[in-house]
Design a protein around this motif. Structure first.
Motif, PDB file in Angstrom:
ATOM      1  N   GLY B 317       0.785  -1.227   0.000  1.00  0.00           N
ATOM      2  CA  GLY B 317       0.000   0.000   0.000  1.00  0.00           C
ATOM      3  C   GLY B 317       0.812   1.270   0.000  1.00  0.00           C
ATOM      4  N   CYS B 318       2.033   1.248  -0.581  1.00  0.00           N
ATOM      5  CA  CYS B 318       2.857   2.454  -0.555  1.00  0.00           C
ATOM      6  C   CYS B 318       2.361   3.520  -1.519  1.00  0.00           C
ATOM      7  N   GLY B 319       1.577   3.121  -2.511  1.00  0.00           N
ATOM      8  CA  GLY B 319       0.965   4.113  -3.396  1.00  0.00           C
ATOM      9  C   GLY B 319       1.835   4.652  -4.511  1.00  0.00           C
ATOM     10  N   ARG B 320       3.060   4.120  -4.657  1.00  0.00           N
ATOM     11  CA  ARG B 320       3.936   4.674  -5.696  1.00  0.00           C
ATOM     12  C   ARG B 320       3.380   4.395  -7.097  1.00  0.00           C
ATOM     13  N   CYS B 321       2.753   3.227  -7.281  1.00  0.00           N
ATOM     14  CA  CYS B 321       2.220   2.906  -8.613  1.00  0.00           C
ATOM     15  C   CYS B 321       1.109   3.879  -8.976  1.00  0.00           C
ATOM     16  N   VAL B 322       0.335   4.294  -7.972  1.00  0.00           N
ATOM     17  CA  VAL B 322      -0.737   5.244  -8.235  1.00  0.00           C
ATOM     18  C   VAL B 322      -0.158   6.571  -8.708  1.00  0.00           C
ATOM     19  N   GLN B 323       0.969   6.973  -8.090  1.00  0.00           N
ATOM     20  CA  GLN B 323       1.573   8.249  -8.482  1.00  0.00           C
ATOM     21  C   GLN B 323       2.196   8.201  -9.861  1.00  0.00           C
ATOM     22  N   VAL B 324       2.810   7.075 -10.214  1.00  0.00           N
ATOM     23  CA  VAL B 324       3.645   7.043 -11.413  1.00  0.00           C
ATOM     24  C   VAL B 324       2.900   6.612 -12.678  1.00  0.00           C
ATOM     25  N   CYS B 325       1.734   5.969 -12.527  1.00  0.00           N
ATOM     26  CA  CYS B 325       1.071   5.434 -13.715  1.00  0.00           C
ATOM     27  C   CYS B 325       0.698   6.532 -14.693  1.00  0.00           C
ATOM     28  N   PRO B 326       1.176   6.455 -15.932  1.00  0.00           N
ATOM     29  CA  PRO B 326       0.883   7.518 -16.896  1.00  0.00           C
ATOM     30  C   PRO B 326      -0.596   7.635 -17.236  1.00  0.00           C
ATOM     31  N   VAL B 327      -1.373   6.559 -17.089  1.00  0.00           N
ATOM     32  CA  VAL B 327      -2.792   6.647 -17.416  1.00  0.00           C
ATOM     33  C   VAL B 327      -3.667   6.620 -16.172  1.00  0.00           C
ATOM     34  N   ASN B 328      -3.041   6.816 -15.007  1.00  0.00           N
ATOM     35  CA  ASN B 328      -3.803   6.871 -13.770  1.00  0.00           C
ATOM     36  C   ASN B 328      -4.685   5.634 -13.584  1.00  0.00           C
ATOM     37  N   LEU B 329      -4.081   4.455 -13.815  1.00  0.00           N
ATOM     38  CA  LEU B 329      -4.787   3.213 -13.529  1.00  0.00           C
ATOM     39  C   LEU B 329      -4.584   2.998 -12.030  1.00  0.00           C
ATOM     40  N   ASP B 330      -5.542   3.411 -11.243  1.00  0.00           N
ATOM     41  CA  ASP B 330      -5.398   3.433  -9.792  1.00  0.00           C
ATOM     42  C   ASP B 330      -5.737   2.057  -9.232  1.00  0.00           C
ATOM     43  N   ILE B 331      -4.751   1.388  -8.660  1.00  0.00           N
ATOM     44  CA  ILE B 331      -4.967   0.012  -8.195  1.00  0.00           C
ATOM     45  C   ILE B 331      -6.010  -0.033  -7.082  1.00  0.00           C
ATOM     46  N   ARG B 332      -6.145   1.095  -6.359  1.00  0.00           N
ATOM     47  CA  ARG B 332      -7.148   1.116  -5.283  1.00  0.00           C
ATOM     48  C   ARG B 332      -8.546   1.028  -5.892  1.00  0.00           C
ATOM     49  N   ARG B 333      -8.726   1.724  -7.017  1.00  0.00           N
ATOM     50  CA  ARG B 333     -10.030   1.674  -7.663  1.00  0.00           C
ATOM     51  C   ARG B 333     -10.288   0.309  -8.268  1.00  0.00           C
ATOM     52  N   VAL B 334      -9.216  -0.317  -8.774  1.00  0.00           N
ATOM     53  CA  VAL B 334      -9.364  -1.650  -9.348  1.00  0.00           C
ATOM     54  C   VAL B 334      -9.820  -2.620  -8.269  1.00  0.00           C
ATOM     55  N   ILE B 335      -9.165  -2.554  -7.101  1.00  0.00           N
ATOM     56  CA  ILE B 335      -9.532  -3.460  -6.017  1.00  0.00           C
ATOM     57  C   ILE B 335     -10.972  -3.227  -5.597  1.00  0.00           C
TER      58      ILE B 335
END
Lengths: 276, 345, 320
Positions: B317-335
């Motif tokens: 849950g560090c959130g780095r993928c949310v910050q770096v994704c160029p298309v804002n594919l937010d894993i929190r929203r996916v879950i």
């Protein structure tokens, strides 16, 4: 400490061309260092990563049986850049292998029981290992039935062994080819069809290895005949790199083919979503 | 528990540097990353977590596995001083421990020597992790979804709380306690300090969104493996791989030979399951040809497959993928989408 | 925005298109996210503002090429640079012109997240609002106003073509071609450096590269199935992040983008280690303009520069 990433040095003793296209070759390798040979204990069904330093590695099932001392056998098809390089090798060259890796055919279960071995094309490598192993401990196993299909007679591998086994009384061999061929007086037909016709006892264990399409059509036939899912075993392949369950490449579902496989029972496979 | 003033940090770092190689967050161009330091002045003072993850300390982007030449194979296992890491946030400490389970104990089979990764072990052995409480979680942080939180002590050797002018430290593991017993230039903690800690903890918690219950996630994923929801989820992913490179728990790697037959080396490099060529076989067959299947693989691996083998999520849950994704594919929203998904509809 | 939503709604209802790719509100205040719309009611999700950073044209190629088979006509909402990518695809025979319905929107520039973080002194932004030519940035315990130009992408600040050069529909006022002075200032500054200074710049920047290939993967012009980096027979460039290999990778990628890069800024935004990628890109772009008078993606009838030869091209490098 043990470093499974470092290849063991092997010398190529013998190279046999298995097919007229020269795309399939069998390599007999011997150990350069005796200590490596002593430590290398394997069972039929396991595989090794074959290393060509500077070019890369590919995984291959071990075709020799542990009862054949001093030699590790691989049959290699020329497909990509590493296998191309392997095909340039000559007798006497030094290569590397890493292994034995993976799990093996469920030998403890096969003892005392009948076994049906079904193979297609050049996926027969680990099956050869199992058959030679069983024949070297013949009394410990029940009936052994082998069904082996190839495109045409030149495309069978291990032709010498096949001749030997045909002559034996204690193993039943059904060889089949896809289409009629001059001089061929044995079975004709695809492996799934032959499996249906030869009359198998569904209480036996089955080891089946072959191209994905052969497996796809053979498995339903086996279920029809009445074989139990927990008694049918196959060997899977995927692109591999580390061979010890770290790099993530050969994962299917939660299993790694290099640790939990390559041998899986049909019962296990049905639980893994990505297997077919 | 003991404490030191901020001004005493350089002395602590110098003390550590005698026995350890010390890593800490530093400014790295416009980003922040964990790099080797020789003095406390190099440490970046930002209260946020670093933008680049610390897995590179123990699992570098590129690692020479062996070199070979006419004389044979040489394995350059790292033989430096053990590593100490200062300034890890709780999510990163947890991810290093998770990676250790993978590399030291594949499938938790410690008796199988052949499955241990000697390169990881050479770096990780006797390491000392100073895990900091996170006073200022970002809006992208979701560590509290994983039975954790900004003030979680799990996995620390020494647990550190920054009160603004002091560092309060607590030895959690045996090696952490042993270290603090040896380090004498400290002051004792007072009851006011405990009040400060409680306030900081409360404040940090208030910055975070309430956690989402993940208990049913693993089984839900199993259930919907073949459903069309994956088309929706994966539609905008462009398979760039940035998420895997920035993720502290992702550990897929490639092995590549460089050189000729008589001289060269074999290296391992970070790789990403999102790349199209990841599973492509020599025959040309690719089991994960479609992008949809690769996105599914990533989500399944992190939240189902890994849980089956190691009994925890491959995500902290560090959130780095949310910050770096160029298309804002937010894993929190996916879950959330997966948890809310109703198969019947 | 309402106009855009209504237009898309109408196009979907009239069955003129069966898929629309546009932007919708992202989960973070400074970004938007691509959205794929097939039903008219969903068009309320569409937005267009300074957060719409993605080049949506990239969804017409690479893995998404199958969208072309699944849908009859695809509508794409585009800024100037995105439309130029589509023009590029048409000239390179990747997409048929009649397969796409290009919906142009007037672009005023896109936020660069890193510049915004600089403006707030490193503090996280939780809300942003445009106020004329200023931007209001709010976070935990602070609210500041900055000039909009300070936080726009570099490529937007030197953008010549904010309007789609080729479109089927255009929503809003055209901005027209902007007469940018010093659009190649970046390159001129670099060329003023001495050899040693240039080498220092290049090695410093490219030693940061971790070879994640995000720049290549987000780039709309990089759509090869097998990139030259993936080749191992022969292995053109090493895969490890050693600075020499990194430089070769980026140099070759830039050369492959000659006459094809539309300076959309996707690579710079995607880079996790924030490498300054634009000097090399711009240098190649400048060469193409000066040598061949060619700018990528403006004329749908023009053949790609590196795939054609004109008789009046300078040949002084041969004849001396």
């Amino acid at each position: 400490m043990c470093n499974t990433y470092i290849p063991i040095s092997m010398k190529i003793e013998r190279i046999i061309n298995e097919d007229p296209d020269k795309t399939l070759r069998t390599y007999d390798l011997s150990f350069v260092n005796k200590e490596d040979e002593i430590k290398f204990k394997y069972m039929p069904g396991q595989f090794c990563e074959f290393s060509i330093l500077g070019k890369g590695e590919s995984p291959f099932g071990i075709a020799s049986s542990p009862t054949e001392e001093g030699i590790i056998k691989f049959t290699i098809s020329r497909t990509g850049s590493v296998t191309q390089e392997i095909h340039y090798l000559q007798e006497g060259d030094i290569v590397g292998i890493r292994g034995p890796l993976g799990n093996w055919y469920p030998d403890e279960k096969l003892r005392g029981n009948d076994t049906v071995i079904i193979g297609g094309g050049f996926a027969f490598t680990t099956l050869r290992s199992m058959i030679v192993y069983m024949l070297d401990h013949r009394d410990e196993y029940g009936k052994i039935t082998v069904i082996y299909g190839a495109r045409s007679p030149e495309f069978f591998i291990f032709k010498d062994e096949l001749k030997e086994w045909e002559a034996r009384e204690d193993i039943t061999l059904h060889l089949t080819i896809d289409k009629p061929y001059p001089g061929w007086d044995k079975l004709i037909g695809f492996v799934p069809a032959v499996t249906k016709e030869v009359g198998l006892d569904p209480s036996a264990y089955v080891l089946v290895c072959g191209p994905p399409i052969m497996i796809k059509y053979t498995l339903p036939v086996l279920s029809e005949i009445g074989f139990e899912d927990s008694k049918i075993f196959t060997s899977l392949e995927r692109r591999m790199k580390c061979g010890i369950g770290k790099c993530g490449r050969c994962g299917i579902g939660s299993k790694y083919i290099c640790i939990d496989g390559p041998v899986f029972s049909l019962q296990e496979l049905k639980k893994i979503p990505e297997s077919f | 528990m003991i404490k030191i003033k901020h001004e005493q940090l350089p002395a602590l770092i110098d003390f550590l540097s005698e026995k350890y190689q010390v890593y800490a967050p530093v400014q790295y161009g416009k980003e922040t990353a964990f790099k080797k330091i020789s003095s406390a002045s190099e440490i970046n003072k930002s209260k946020y977590n670093t933008s680049l993850n610390p897995k590179e300390i123990f699992f570098p982007q590129s690692e020479v596995m062996f070199t070979y030449d006419k004389e044979g194979i040489k394995t350059p296992l790292p033989k430096d001083k053990p590593i100490a890491v200062w300034g890890l946030k709780t999510c990163d400490t947890k991810s290093i421990r998770i990676l250790d389970e993978v590399f030291s104990n594949a499938y938790q089979m410690p008796e199988k020597e052949m499955y241990k990764d000697p390169y990881w072990i050479a770096r990780y052995k006797n390491c000392l992790l100073f895990s900091s409480a996170c006073n200022e979680p970002l809006s992208t942080c979701f560590c509290n979804w994983f039975d954790s939180g900004p003030f979680d002590k799990t996995g620390s050797d020494v647990y550190v709380i920054d009160t603004g002018n002091e560092y309060i430290m607590e030895g959690i593991s045996d090696s952490g306690k042993a270290f603090l017993e040896n380090y004498k230039a400290v002051e004792q903690v007072t009851p006011e300090d405990q009040t400060k800690i409680d306030e900081l903890k409360k404040k940090a918690k208030s910055y975070m969104q309430p956690p989402v219950e993940l208990a049913g996630l693993k089984d839900k994923l199993q259930d919907i493996w073949d459903d069309p929801i994956w088309d929706e989820v994966s539609a905008k992913c462009i398979n760039c791989g940035a998420c895997a490179y920035i993720c502290p728990t992702c550990h897929c790697f490639d092995v590549s030979d460089e050189g000729k037959e008589d001289k060269g080396k074999r290296v391992r490099l970070w790789d990403c399951c999102m790349f199209q060529l990841f599973t492509k076989e020599a025959s040309g067959h690719n089991p994960r040809e479609l992008s949809r299947n690769r996105v599914r693989q990533r989500v399944m691996h992190k939240y189902n497959y890994f849980v089956e083998n190691y009994h925890e999520f491959l995500c902290t849950g560090c959130g780095r993928c949310v910050q770096v994704c160029p298309v804002n594919l937010d894993i929190r929203r996916v879950i959330q989408k997966i948890l809310d998904y109703d198969k019947a509809k | 925005m309402k106009e855009l939503q209504n237009k898309v709604k109408q196009l979907l209802n009239d069955k003129e298109i069966d898929l629309v790719i546009g932007w919708s509100k992202g989960s973070l205040p400074l970004v938007s996210t691509p959205v794929f719309i097939t039903e008219a009611e969903q068009s309320d999700q569409l937005i267009f503002d300074h957060t719409c950073r993605n080049n949506l044209a990239t969804y017409l190629t690479k893995d998404r090429k199958r969208l072309g088979k699944e849908y009859n006509k695809i509508g794409i909402v585009v800024k100037g640079c995105d439309a130029r990518s589509i023009v590029l695809y048409v000239t390179e025979n990747q997409v048929k012109r009649d397969k796409v319905v290009i919906i142009g929107v007037p672009c005023q520039g896109i936020f660069e997240s890193r510049k915004i973080i600089d403006a707030t002194g490193g503090r996280e932004v939780l809300e942003q609002k445009i106020d004329g030519d200023q931007v209001i940035l709010k976070g935990r315990g602070f609210e500041i106003k900055v000039s909009r130009d300070k936080v726009l992408r570099d490529c937007c600040l030197s953008c010549r073509y904010p309007d789609a050069p080729e479109y089927d529909y255009f929503i809003g006022e055209h901005r027209g071609e902007i007469d940018v002075k010093d659009e190649f200032k970046l390159v001129d500054d670099f060329e003023k450096k001495s050899s040693a200074e240039r080498w220092q710049f290049i090695t410093e920047e490219y030693s940061k590269c971790i070879r994640c290939y995000a720049c290549r993967n987000v780039c709309p012009s990089c759509y090869c199935n097998y990139c030259f980096v993936d080749n191992n027979d022969p292995q053109w460039v090493g895969k490890t992040p050693e600075v020499t290999d990194n430089i070769i990778f980026h140099l070759i990628r830039n050369l492959h983008l000659a006459g094809r890069c539309v300076d959309c800024g996707a690579c710079v935004s995607a880079c996790p280690v924030n490498i300054d990628l634009r000097p090399l890109n711009k240098k190649v772009e400048k060469e193409m303009k000066e040598r061949f008078g060619y700018t990528a993606g403006l004329d749908i009838n023009e053949k790609p520069a590196m795939a054609s030869h004109r008789e009046n091209e300078k040949q002084d490098f041969i004849m001396g």
